[in-house]
Design a protein around this motif. Structure first.
Motif, short mmCIF file in Angstrom:
data_model
loop_
_atom_site.label_atom_id
_atom_site.label_comp_id
_atom_site.label_asym_id
_atom_site.label_seq_id
_atom_site.Cartn_x
_atom_site.Cartn_y
_atom_site.Cartn_z
N LEU A 197 0.83 -1.20 0.00
CA LEU A 197 0.00 0.00 0.00
C LEU A 197 0.87 1.25 0.00
O LEU A 197 0.52 2.26 -0.62
CB LEU A 197 -0.95 -0.02 1.20
CG LEU A 197 -1.88 -1.23 1.27
CD1 LEU A 197 -2.78 -1.14 2.49
CD2 LEU A 197 -2.72 -1.35 -0.01
N ALA A 198 2.00 1.18 0.71
CA ALA A 198 2.95 2.30 0.66
C ALA A 198 3.50 2.46 -0.75
O ALA A 198 3.68 3.58 -1.25
CB ALA A 198 4.09 2.05 1.65
N CYS A 199 3.76 1.33 -1.39
CA CYS A 199 4.22 1.36 -2.78
C CYS A 199 3.18 2.01 -3.67
O CYS A 199 3.51 2.80 -4.56
CB CYS A 199 4.50 -0.07 -3.23
SG CYS A 199 5.26 -0.21 -4.84
N THR A 200 1.90 1.72 -3.41
CA THR A 200 0.81 2.30 -4.20
C THR A 200 0.76 3.81 -4.03
O THR A 200 0.43 4.54 -4.98
CB THR A 200 -0.53 1.66 -3.80
OG1 THR A 200 -0.45 0.25 -3.99
CG2 THR A 200 -1.67 2.22 -4.63
N VAL A 201 1.08 4.30 -2.84
CA VAL A 201 1.13 5.75 -2.61
C VAL A 201 2.13 6.38 -3.57
O VAL A 201 1.88 7.43 -4.17
CB VAL A 201 1.51 6.06 -1.16
CG1 VAL A 201 1.79 7.55 -0.98
CG2 VAL A 201 0.40 5.62 -0.20
N LEU A 207 -17.15 4.03 -8.60
CA LEU A 207 -16.17 3.50 -9.55
C LEU A 207 -14.79 3.41 -8.91
O LEU A 207 -14.10 2.39 -9.04
CB LEU A 207 -16.11 4.39 -10.80
CG LEU A 207 -15.06 4.00 -11.84
CD1 LEU A 207 -15.43 2.69 -12.52
CD2 LEU A 207 -14.90 5.12 -12.88
N VAL A 208 -14.38 4.47 -8.24
CA VAL A 208 -13.07 4.49 -7.59
C VAL A 208 -13.00 3.42 -6.49
O VAL A 208 -12.00 2.72 -6.34
CB VAL A 208 -12.78 5.89 -7.00
CG1 VAL A 208 -11.53 5.87 -6.13
CG2 VAL A 208 -12.60 6.90 -8.14
N LEU A 209 -14.08 3.28 -5.73
CA LEU A 209 -14.11 2.26 -4.68
C LEU A 209 -13.98 0.86 -5.27
O LEU A 209 -13.33 -0.01 -4.67
CB LEU A 209 -15.41 2.38 -3.89
CG LEU A 209 -15.52 3.58 -2.94
CD1 LEU A 209 -16.94 3.69 -2.39
CD2 LEU A 209 -14.52 3.46 -1.79
N LEU A 260 -7.17 -4.11 -3.34
CA LEU A 260 -7.04 -4.71 -2.00
C LEU A 260 -7.17 -6.22 -2.06
O LEU A 260 -6.50 -6.95 -1.32
CB LEU A 260 -8.09 -4.11 -1.06
CG LEU A 260 -7.90 -2.64 -0.71
CD1 LEU A 260 -9.07 -2.12 0.13
CD2 LEU A 260 -6.58 -2.41 0.03
N ALA A 261 -8.02 -6.73 -2.95
CA ALA A 261 -8.15 -8.17 -3.12
C ALA A 261 -6.83 -8.76 -3.62
O ALA A 261 -6.40 -9.83 -3.16
CB ALA A 261 -9.29 -8.50 -4.08
N PRO A 318 -2.85 -1.36 -13.78
CA PRO A 318 -4.23 -1.30 -14.29
C PRO A 318 -5.23 -0.77 -13.26
O PRO A 318 -6.15 -0.03 -13.62
CB PRO A 318 -4.52 -2.77 -14.65
CG PRO A 318 -3.18 -3.33 -14.99
CD PRO A 318 -2.24 -2.69 -14.01
N PHE A 319 -5.07 -1.13 -11.98
CA PHE A 319 -5.97 -0.62 -10.94
C PHE A 319 -5.64 0.83 -10.62
O PHE A 319 -6.53 1.67 -10.45
CB PHE A 319 -5.85 -1.47 -9.68
CG PHE A 319 -6.00 -2.94 -9.92
CD1 PHE A 319 -7.20 -3.46 -10.37
CD2 PHE A 319 -4.94 -3.81 -9.72
CE1 PHE A 319 -7.35 -4.82 -10.60
CE2 PHE A 319 -5.07 -5.17 -9.95
CZ PHE A 319 -6.28 -5.68 -10.40
#
Length: 452
Positions: A343-347, A386-388, A395-396, A413-414
């Motif tokens: 999740l930090a990477c996603t930031v 849509l964003v959720l 998260l899955a 892609p996400f």
């Protein structure tokens, strides 16, 4: 500015600050783990990168694009004709991706990216007999199999490698063409996301989001990785489905069929992209219709049927991939670290403006879902849903344990849809948040040499 606006702004900044602390924690903890036992297999956790401060031929262009987007994108997004906005966003996205890639130089940044021992171009010669290779594909997935596939080929269905085989067959062989293809394809995702936002929410929402879709740090990994190409395929899947569901295109049936075709292709590019069924379902829930479903399913069956008739067994390949994953670094990397460090990477991929937008998205979620259920949803509600959905799919993937590290490219892609959440930010603050997006991308690209 009212007290409520002040409070909202402070909460946005607080959310960004917490995200920055999460990144710092992931760097500190990850570095400690790697120095202690080396189980992360990363030089600069949580990213697959190494410390390498540098500038390159793309530096002046990247700075120029960043300044232009910050200074002019909000105003242009508000007043350009719609088609001109789409073309302008694509041009800006293309310039941003190319300039960031060229910070690493032509060879390191583009031409050699897809030629390493892990990449698809290493197996081009093994596809001389395409049907025969597809029939034999699963026999080479495991590490201890005879002549095992390189990591990326083994880790994906053959549609990924076959893309580059076909490019080679039409005379576009080699790393330079492969890199240019991925950048060109990946840059079109911004158009697809804007079309989706306009169809599902409204044009005003799409225009507010447009400036934030361009300078997102995700551009670092779109140029040049195959996952940038995958992101474009999934983005257009959702765009066409949105047009079909809202009937805002001349031929909704063709859009539904095309969307299904691209979804089927995406499932044969990467196993994890089956999670885009969550985002597709969200489109149908937002539009409260199932009209596109029959033709979508027909289209979605085409690619799987073709590969199955050619002798490739998707389910068996996935089973073997899971085994291969645990034979390599995936079996060593600690789940307890990556489940939050990802999740930090996603930031770092989506940027702090996206984090602030996601805070507002989550805050509005209960009301948005309630109004959506009763058919009274506003454009903001539809954007939030849509964003959720994209966030839920991400998260899955995180919880699955099959995405330990390298998610900066795997989750592109996400991540392509998440920056749209910045449309919730107040217009008065847009320029500051755009600066945050561009600066983060420039800092990461200049201080680290990213790889995959």
């Amino acid at each position: 500015m009212s007290t409520t606006r002040h409070t909202g702004h402070r909460r946005d900044v607080a959310a960004a600050a917490v995200a920055a602390l999460l990144v710092a924690a992931a760097v500190a903890v990850g570095t400690s783990i790697e120095r202690t036992d080396g189980t992360l297999h990363l030089n600069w956790p949580p990213l697959y990168a190494r410390w390498d401060p540098h500038v390159g031929p793309g530096t002046p262009a990247a700075l120029a694009v960043a300044v232009a987007v910050v200074a002019h994108a909000p105003a242009l997004a508000a007043r350009l004709r719609w088609r001109t906005l789409l073309l302008g966003a694509w041009a800006a996205s293309t310039a941003w991706i190319w300039s960031l890639a060229l910070i690493d130089g032509w060879h390191r940044g583009v031409a050699q990216r897809l030629t390493t021992k892990y990449e698809y171009l290493q197996v081009i010669d093994r596809f001389e007999d395409i049907p025969g290779t597809l029939r034999d594909f699963t026999r080479h997935i495991l590490i201890d199999a005879p002549d095992p596939w390189p990591a990326h080929t083994a880790g994906h269905p053959p549609g990924a490698a076959l893309t580059f085989v076909l490019l080679d067959r039409i005379g576009l062989g080699g790393g330079a063409w492969a890199g240019a293809f991925c950048i060109t394809a990946g840059s079109t995702a911004v158009i697809a996301v804007l079309i989706t936002l306009r169809a599902l929410a409204d044009e005003a929402t799409a225009r507010r989001a447009a400036p934030f879709l361009v300078p997102a740090p995700a551009a670092i990994w779109i140029g040049a990785s195959a996952d940038g190409y995958f992101a474009a395929v999934t983005a257009w899947t959702i765009a066409l489905l949105s047009l079909a569901a809202t009937r805002t295109v001349r031929c909704p049936a063709a859009a539904a069929l095309g969307s299904g075709l691209l979804f089927g292709l995406s499932c044969y590019l990467s196993y994890g992209l089956t999670l885009f069924a969550v985002v597709a379902a969200a489109v149908l829930l937002i539009t409260r219709t199932a009209h596109p479903v029959p033709l979508f399913l027909v289209g979605a069956a085409v690619v799987p049927l073709a590969f199955t008739l050619a002798g490739f067994d998707w389910w068996e390949a996935y089973r073997l991939l899971v085994e291969r994953y645990h034979q390599g670094a995936g079996g060593i990397r600690p789940y307890g670290y990556f489940v939050w460090a990802n999740l930090a990477c996603t930031v770092l991929v989506v940027g702090l403006a996206t984090v602030a937008g996601l805070r507002r998205t989550l805050a509005s979620a209960p009301g948005a879902i309630g109004r959506l259920r009763t058919g009274r949803a506003t454009p903001a509600d539809r954007l939030a849903f849509l964003v959720l959905a994209a966030l839920l799919a991400l998260l899955a993937a995180d919880l699955s344990g099959m995405s330990k590290a390298e998610t900066e490219r795997i989750w592109l892609p996400f991540a392509t849809f998440l920056p749209a959440a910045a449309a919730f930010l107040p217009a008065a603050a847009h320029r500051y948040w755009l600066i945050a997006q561009a600066v983060l991308a420039l800092v990461v690209n200049h201080l680290l040499f990213t790889g995959w």
